[in-house]
Each structure stands twice: as structure tokens, then as C-alpha cells.
Enzyme design. Structure first.
Site, PDB file in Angstrom:
ATOM      1  CG  HIS A  26      -1.815   1.235   1.388  1.00  5.87           C
ATOM      2  ND1 HIS A  26      -1.220   2.413   2.187  1.00  5.87           N
ATOM      3  CD2 HIS A  26      -3.033   1.533   0.795  1.00  5.87           C
ATOM      4  CE1 HIS A  26      -2.352   3.166   1.938  1.00  5.87           C
ATOM      5  NE2 HIS A  26      -3.192   2.799   1.261  1.00  5.87           N
ATOM      6  NE  ARG A 119      -4.128  -0.904  -6.987  1.00  3.90           N
ATOM      7  CZ  ARG A 119      -2.987  -0.676  -7.536  1.00  3.90           C
ATOM      8  NH1 ARG A 119      -2.694   0.576  -8.121  1.00  3.90           N
ATOM      9  NH2 ARG A 119      -2.094  -1.792  -7.799  1.00  3.90           N
ATOM     10  NE  ARG A 166      -8.815  -3.183  -7.974  1.00 10.48           N
ATOM     11  CZ  ARG A 166      -7.551  -3.367  -7.481  1.00 10.48           C
ATOM     12  NH1 ARG A 166      -6.693  -4.139  -7.952  1.00 10.48           N
ATOM     13  NH2 ARG A 166      -7.224  -2.756  -6.491  1.00 10.48           N
ATOM     14  CD  GLU A 262      -6.180  -9.297  -9.080  1.00 12.11           C
ATOM     15  OE1 GLU A 262      -5.286  -8.537  -8.550  1.00 12.11           O
ATOM     16  OE2 GLU A 262      -7.390  -9.184  -8.668  1.00 12.11           O
ATOM     17  N   GLY A 284      -3.056  -8.754 -13.279  1.00 12.92           N
ATOM     18  CA  GLY A 284      -2.612  -8.227 -11.935  1.00 12.92           C
ATOM     19  C   GLY A 284      -1.517  -8.785 -11.345  1.00 12.92           C
ATOM     20  CB  THR A 285       2.123  -9.084 -12.559  1.00 12.26           C
ATOM     21  OG1 THR A 285       2.006  -7.608 -12.442  1.00 12.26           O
ATOM     22  CG2 THR A 285       1.771  -9.551 -13.973  1.00 12.26           C
ATOM     23  CB  CYS A 334      -3.354  -2.812 -14.588  1.00 12.20           C
ATOM     24  SG  CYS A 334      -4.329  -4.374 -13.817  1.00 12.20           S
TER      25      CYS A 334
HETATM   26  C1  PEP Z   1      -2.413  -6.535  -9.064  1.00 17.83           C
HETATM   27  O1  PEP Z   1      -2.656  -7.455  -8.155  1.00 17.83           O
HETATM   28  O2  PEP Z   1      -1.396  -6.422  -9.880  1.00 17.83           O
HETATM   29  C2  PEP Z   1      -3.114  -5.341  -8.840  1.00 17.83           C
HETATM   30  C3  PEP Z   1      -3.057  -4.456  -9.611  1.00 17.83           C
HETATM   31  O3  PEP Z   1      -4.168  -5.103  -7.884  1.00 17.83           O
HETATM   32  P1  PEP Z   1      -3.528  -4.665  -6.512  1.00 17.83           P
HETATM   33  O4  PEP Z   1      -1.996  -4.282  -6.408  1.00 17.83           O
HETATM   34  O5  PEP Z   1      -4.567  -3.641  -6.290  1.00 17.83           O
HETATM   35  O6  PEP Z   1      -3.769  -5.969  -5.601  1.00 17.83           O
HETATM   36 MG    MG Z   2      -4.432  -7.315  -6.836  1.00 16.14          MG
END
Ligand code: PEP
Ligand code: MG
Length: 385
Positions: A26, A119, A166, A262, A284-285, A334
């Protein structure tokens, strides 16, 4: 570690240093977007640093200096180049990720071809009350209009360009500090827990409020709004989410609805997702890497083993891209790996149709995409010469 309820404070600080976390935690995501220098995962900063102590943080190098250290003045030419949108046209769309509406203008100034990930949990969690709190207290309208306003700011900044919003993806531990969060379940591993689409499907009220905001935006003419579901692991989840949206009055046949890839299962089942009617898929890597390799993305003890280029991750991605290409479905990325020029060159070489990068990375990603595309054309021309 920072939490979403700390975002208001994060907006005011000069720099951020955390004990915990890796490059997709975060603190890293939010500080990149705020343009605030950050060093994460130091393990001991809160023990070593004292309240009131002056330090200088170099977020590029990951170095923390004692005292006030002057930064070298940026070269004027470099500053000009960074501010100007890159004039490079690429066949692969180069989009940008946005989490905070206040970053929308900066994001649009990069010249990005749209938003590959908005997000929305950062809009909601900044309110410091859970969606459930708004439902329980009969204050749904407030929640919807907050969401509506935040998303609209981003749509306005990207007029005529696709913006993929999202649906909510907040792990339970991020809700707990908020008003209404007292009832959140204590989970041993929130990363594997009640979050993403699985939570929305079982909390119809929470999902309905988000859908209401989307509906109003579509009705207001924002046809560039697409909706992306996070953490899907089975096409049935997509089908159920779309059916709920239909029940709430969304014209699902004409809405742009897609999923994030993901979880390895969603890459493996990509053909079934396509048959179920997704319009797009986006890797969502950040999560795909952690779930494929069993490396907690927020655990600094294993951060050095977090490897987006791991052959198993690449094989899943390659497999899903091929299926999307065969069926003419837009396929994107992303996660943080979409801000890595080498990874992006690999993705373009393997046929990805768009990439979405962090604001600061868009110019270098556009350059990497252009270079790779030219190399592909050159190789083809030489083969045919
Ligand atoms: C991800 O999982 O790559 C993604 C973009 O989502 P987040 O980082 O919010 O989990
Ligand atoms: Mg994610």
C-alpha cells in the site's frame, strides 16, 4: 506499514519510510501516485528512527540519510522532457494506473491512452467508514456520490479514452481500523481471504452501491467507463456479478465488463472466461506473482524471492495472451510489472494489446513499447527481404 485510513496523513508528509512491505504494498502504491519519496520494508525504521529526528529520504535509491541533505538540482532539460507528454505513437495502447482522483490530471498529462486500472478502494477507504456502515446508517446516497465524484474526476481527465474502474478490492485488515470495521473477521491471511469479487458477491449491498455509481455515470454519458472485477478465480463469479448488475438495471450486453487475471486459476481458465463474455482481461501481476509463487507480496522476509519474470508466471501470462488474441479480446497488464520496461518489451513481443503503468513510468514504458514494436517490424522486414 501504512493502511488506507492513513492516506489523509500520507498526503501531508514529505516522505514515507516503513518497516514492512514490498514494492507493491500500500505505501509503495500510494506514495508513487502522490509523488512522495518512499522507502518500504526496512524492517527496523520505527526502532532506529526517533520522533522529531530529521532525515532525508531518497526514494529512487532506497536510501535514508541522517539530517537534512540537499537534493541535487534536476537538470533543466530532463525536467522539461519529464513534463511533456511523450509524442510517440504506439500500436500497443499505453495506459496509466490511478488510485487517487487528485492524481488524475497528472496521469492524463502523461498522454496515456486511458486508465488501465482505477482502484476505487482508495476513494472509499479514505472516507474512513466501511461500505457496510453507510448501509447500516441509511447513508447510502453519501457513499454513492463520493464514489461517483471520485470516478467522474478521472473520467473527465480522460475524456474519450477508456477508463477501467475496478470494483472494490480491500482486504479485511484494511477495513478494520475504519468506523464500521469492528465486525471485520480476523483472518490469518487476508491476502487469501474475503476480498475482491468474492466479497462483493456475498455482500450484495456493498456491490449494489458501487454499481449504482457506475449506472449513474453511464447514464451521464460516460460511455468510456469499463468495469473490471478483481480476484476472480472462476468464470462463474463473472457470470454471477454480471447477472446481479443486470438485475439492478445495467445494460450488461453493451457494458464493457472485464476481469483481472490475478489468480493462476483465472489464467488457466481464460477460454472459459472468454466464453462467459468478458470484454477484456488484465494481468494483476502483483497478486498473480504472489499466488503463483506463494510469496506474500507484503512480507519483507521473502521480498527478494518475489519474481515477476519467474518462468511459471510468464507461462501463465503467455497462455492467457494467446487465448485473448485468438478471440480478439483486449488483453492488458496493470500490475507493477507493467511499469518495468524489460517486462513490457517481453509482453509486447508475446502479443499483449495494451499495458498500464504507474504515472511516473509512462514515458519510459511508451519508449520501451515503441522500441519493441519497431524491432518486431524490422525483424519481419528482414525476414521478407
Ligand atoms: C495486482 O494485483 O497486480 C493489482 C494491480 O491489484 P492490487 O495491486 O491492487 O492488488
Ligand atoms: Mg491485485
Amino acid at each position: 506499514m501504512t493502511n488506507p485510513d492513513m492516506v489523509p496523513a500520507m498526503r501531508r508528509v514529505s516522505a514515507i519510510v516503513t518497516d514492512e512491505g514490498g514494492m507493491t504494498c500500500h505505501a509503495a502504491i500510494v506514495s508513487r501516485e502522490l509523488g512522495t519519496p518512499a522507502v518500504v520494508g526496512t524492517k527496523k525504521a520505527t526502532k532506529v528512527l526517533q520522533d522529531g529526528q530529521v532525515i532525508t529520504v531518497d526514494g529512487e535509491k532506497g536510501t535514508i540519510y541522517e539530517g537534512a541533505v540537499a537534493a541535487p538540482a534536476p537538470a533543466p532539460a530532463a525536467a522539461t522532457v519529464a513534463a511533456a507528454p511523450a509524442p510517440v505513437i504506439t500500436g500497443t495502447l499505453v495506459k496509466v494506473n490511478v488510485s487517487l482522483p487528485e492524481a488524475a490530471k497528472r496521469a492524463a498529462a502523461t498522454g496515456a491512452d486511458g486508465v488501465g486500472l482505477l482502484r476505487i478502494e482508495h476513494l472509499i477507504l479514505g472516507l474512513n467508514k466501511t461500505p457496510g456502515w453507510y448501509v447500516e446508517h441509511g447513508r447510502e446516497e453519501e457513499f454513492i456520490s463520493e464514489l461517483y465524484g471520485g470516478i467522474k474526476t478521472v473520467l473527465d481527465a480522460f475524456s474519450g479514452k477508456p477508463v477501467w474502474v475496478r470494483t472494490l478490492d480491500a482486504p479485511t485488515d484494511e477495513f478494520r481500523n475504519m468506523e464500521g470495521g469492528e465486525e471485520e473477521p480476523i483472518e490469518h491471511n487476508p491476502m487469501l481471504g474475503w476480498r475482491g469479487i468474492r466479497r462483493d458477491l456475498r455482500s450484495p449491498d456493498q456491490f449494489r452501491l458501487q454499481v449504482e455509481a457506475f449506472k449513474r455515470l453511464w447514464a451521464a454519458g460516460y460511455s468510456n467507463l469499463g468495469v473490471m472485477f478483481p480476484m476472480v478465480n472462476h468464470p462463474g463469479e463473472f457470470v454471477r456479478a454480471r447477472a446481479m448488475m443486470k438485475d439492478w438495471g445495467v445494460d450488461v450486453e453493451n457494458a464493457t465488463l472485464g476481469v483481472m487475471i490475478e489468480i493462476p486459476s483465472s489464467a488457466i481458465l481464460i477460454e472459459d472466461f472468454i466464453r462467459a463474455g468478458i470484454r477484456f482481461a488484465s494481468f494483476g501481476t502483483n497478486d498473480l506473482v504472489q499466488y503463483t509463487l506463494a510469496i506474500d507480496r507484503n512480507n519483507e522476509h521473502v521480498a527478494d524471492m518475489y519474481e515477476p519474470e519467474h518462468p511459471a508466471v510468464l507461462r501463465l501470462i503467455d497462455y492467457a495472451i494467446k487465448a485473448c488474441r485468438e478471440h480478439d479480446i483486449e488483453c492488458s497488464i496493470c500490475g507493477q510489472a507493467g511499469s518495468d520496461p524489460d517486462m513490457v518489451a517481453w509482453l509486447v513481443g508475446h502479443g499483449i494489446t495494451s499495458v498500464s503503468a504507474n504515472i511516473d513510468a509512462v514515458p519510459r514504458i511508451r519508449e520501451a513499447v515503441a522500441r519493441k514494436e519497431r524491432q518486431i517490424l524490422l525483424d519481419a522486414a528482414r525476414r521478407n527481404a
